[in-house]
Scaffold this active site. Structure first.
Site, PDB file in Angstrom:
ATOM      1  N   ASP A   1      42.306  46.847  33.188  1.00  0.00           N
ATOM      2  CA  ASP A   1      41.731  45.562  33.598  1.00  0.00           C
ATOM      3  C   ASP A   1      40.574  45.261  32.648  1.00  0.00           C
ATOM      4  O   ASP A   1      39.415  45.571  32.912  1.00  0.00           O
ATOM      5  CB  ASP A   1      41.272  45.614  35.048  1.00  0.00           C
ATOM      6  CG  ASP A   1      40.943  44.220  35.568  1.00  0.00           C
ATOM      7  OD1 ASP A   1      41.112  43.248  34.812  1.00  0.00           O
ATOM      8  OD2 ASP A   1      40.522  44.114  36.734  1.00  0.00           O
ATOM      9  N   ALA A   2      40.942  44.688  31.512  1.00  0.00           N
ATOM     10  CA  ALA A   2      40.011  44.548  30.389  1.00  0.00           C
ATOM     11  C   ALA A   2      39.704  43.091  30.085  1.00  0.00           C
ATOM     12  O   ALA A   2      38.731  42.791  29.403  1.00  0.00           O
ATOM     13  CB  ALA A   2      40.605  45.215  29.151  1.00  0.00           C
ATOM     14  N   LYS A   3      40.549  42.190  30.554  1.00  0.00           N
ATOM     15  CA  LYS A   3      40.365  40.739  30.384  1.00  0.00           C
ATOM     16  C   LYS A   3      40.044  40.383  28.931  1.00  0.00           C
ATOM     17  O   LYS A   3      39.121  39.644  28.640  1.00  0.00           O
ATOM     18  CB  LYS A   3      39.300  40.228  31.362  1.00  0.00           C
ATOM     19  CG  LYS A   3      39.684  40.499  32.825  1.00  0.00           C
ATOM     20  CD  LYS A   3      38.734  39.928  33.838  1.00  0.00           C
ATOM     21  CE  LYS A   3      39.222  40.100  35.277  1.00  0.00           C
ATOM     22  NZ  LYS A   3      39.161  41.496  35.775  1.00  0.00           N
ATOM     23  N   ARG A   4      40.839  40.937  28.018  1.00  0.00           N
ATOM     24  CA  ARG A   4      40.629  40.693  26.606  1.00  0.00           C
ATOM     25  C   ARG A   4      41.242  39.360  26.186  1.00  0.00           C
ATOM     26  O   ARG A   4      41.922  38.697  26.973  1.00  0.00           O
ATOM     27  CB  ARG A   4      41.247  41.838  25.774  1.00  0.00           C
ATOM     28  CG  ARG A   4      40.604  43.208  26.020  1.00  0.00           C
ATOM     29  CD  ARG A   4      39.127  43.223  25.668  1.00  0.00           C
ATOM     30  NE  ARG A   4      38.587  44.568  25.567  1.00  0.00           N
ATOM     31  CZ  ARG A   4      37.910  45.212  26.520  1.00  0.00           C
ATOM     32  NH1 ARG A   4      37.671  44.647  27.675  1.00  0.00           N
ATOM     33  NH2 ARG A   4      37.434  46.431  26.315  1.00  0.00           N
TER      34      ARG A   4
ATOM     35  N   ASP B   1      34.174  38.561  33.467  1.00  0.00           N
ATOM     36  CA  ASP B   1      34.787  39.116  34.671  1.00  0.00           C
ATOM     37  C   ASP B   1      34.022  38.587  35.880  1.00  0.00           C
ATOM     38  O   ASP B   1      33.092  37.791  35.715  1.00  0.00           O
ATOM     39  CB  ASP B   1      34.746  40.655  34.607  1.00  0.00           C
ATOM     40  CG  ASP B   1      35.906  41.297  35.351  1.00  0.00           C
ATOM     41  OD1 ASP B   1      36.060  41.030  36.557  1.00  0.00           O
ATOM     42  OD2 ASP B   1      36.652  42.074  34.730  1.00  0.00           O
TER      43      ASP B   1
END
Lengths: 275, 275
Positions: free
Chosen positions: A91-94, B96
């Site tokens: 869960d890195a939201k890159r 995030d």
């Protein structure tokens, strides 16, 4: 892992639970602080206690990055502890321009180079197609695209009304369909209300949805299953704090196991009812 | 670093150049591969050769993450080599939910915890206010918010026409003004055409803009200065590949220095002309 393999695992375990390994050293049981590596020891015991009841683990990379190089090592050691048949989510939201997103894809998918072999990574859509496509070049690996997030700020832009008579998150989902198939793309959907979820299913009938809003973030599991499930289940429901911090005592792993089992038992019933 | 300090540095060095430390081990001069740590040795020589002519360094974290734990160590060692009076940008494009973005802020800003003490970090806007605000709680640290990116996919959503008669990126910029001041927020603006830049300046007259589109990504420095400069300069123009890969030979540092000096000399003239 393929969509069919993930579905088979769900059927076998009677669970669509994802456990969020958002391990914060200031929140783990104090008795672990005397361990050589408290974070990894915490994760090891959490994984051993919950693996029977979940189909996925999702470490949020922020929790590891906050500890610098040591944190990145902890993430590496943690992922080595996850059993093989469990789906893994970075869960890195890159998201970056094409050649740079290719680097991120290698960071999470190319074990030889980075040490990591995640099944999937969460990606932010703002930079469009070339920020996503490099991740789709890996066989049986997944992009989990942010669509509708459950946080307060999610409303700032995701619900923006476009002249094309759709909201921004709807455009994101529809556009993503042109980038990859439901064998490659899942969506993050923080919607837990019935109406939102059924609306979302209309534009993404076949994709798996990663739903973060159950547990500490609120949300009804029953409604998620009733309005979000499709014929391959199509749901991964995450719970982080409600499981991993169920107790701050020496019984934390046992309590985590109980919480995970409780959710699995509910999911078992919901699979019977709505699949 | 404050806005005034950054402006003073620009005036002193007659430069608004940011050097992108996007170091790819497959692209560095082959003779460095025999070094104990080729990436750090490359960066060390690049920094020594270019520090005189630039006001900022910007490593894109993807290039380091692709090498796993080792890459994160390389980033750490690299940042320790940057002279104190130079502005540093973690080009990480994070974002995030609130408590998790707070972890990212600590990852890049809290030296005691993470080892990193960047002046700024690039942040993606899709998740809204609580994905950005934790970064704004640090004195003299900056958020550089993605607004208008120069990649092909930037058009997928950033130019979406909203019912409010603005494009999505315009809404992002206007909304960000309610989150923090031009002492805290910069914008990534991949616009290099005159008309786009002047339009952008209308909605963000005071903010610094980080412009990636000069050098390998194309774009005219002259137009960027003419239409993007404000009374505090307000520009950081990045060049990565055109400088760091100016030569693949043993003279790579010397050639990088020449390229950086060439840009600085142009910037010197442009500061005279447009400031």
């Amino acid at each position: 892992m393929t969509r069919q393999q993930l579905f088979d695992t769900i059927l076998e375990k009677r669970s669509f639970l994802c456990v969020g390994l958002d391990t914060d050293i200031t929140k783990i049981p104090p008795h672990l602080l005397k361990e050589e590596n408290p974070v990894v020891e915490f994760n090891r015991q959490i994984i051993e206690a919950t693996a029977e009841f979940c189909v996925a683990y999702k470490p949020n990379t922020a929790f590891y990055e906050s500890m610098g190089v040591k944190g990145w090592q902890n993430l590496q050691e943690t992922m080595n502890l996850v059993p093989e048949n469990i789906f893994t989510i970075a869960d890195a939201k890159r998201g970056d321009i094409g050649n740079t997103s290719a680097m991120y894809a290698r960071a999470f998918f190319n074990k030889e180079e980075s040490g990591f072999d995640f099944d999937s990574v969460t990606v932010a859509p703002y930079m469009g197609v070339d920020s996503v496509s490099p991740f789709l070049g890996f066989d049986n690996k997944w992009v989990i695209l942010l669509a509708l997030t459950s946080n307060e700020g999610g409303k700032d832009f995701q619900f923006s009304e476009l002249k094309s008579e759709e909201k921004l998150f709807e455009k994101v989902v529809k556009t993503a369909h042109t980038w990859g198939s439901p064998e490659q793309i899942m969506f993050v959907v923080g919607a837990t209300r019935a109406s939102e979820l059924s609306d979302f299913r209309k534009i993404a009938p076949d994709n798996f949805l990663l739903v973060p809003g159950v547990g500490a973030q609120g949300g009804s599991l029953q409604e998620v299953a009733q309005f979000g499930m499709n014929d391959k289940c199509g749901l991964l429901v995450n719970s982080s704090r409600a499981i991993i911090y169920a107790s701050k005592g020496e019984d934390f792993a046992e309590k985590a196991r109980e919480e995970a089992k409780k959710l699995r038992d509910e999911m078992d019933i919901l699979l019977d009812k709505y699949l």
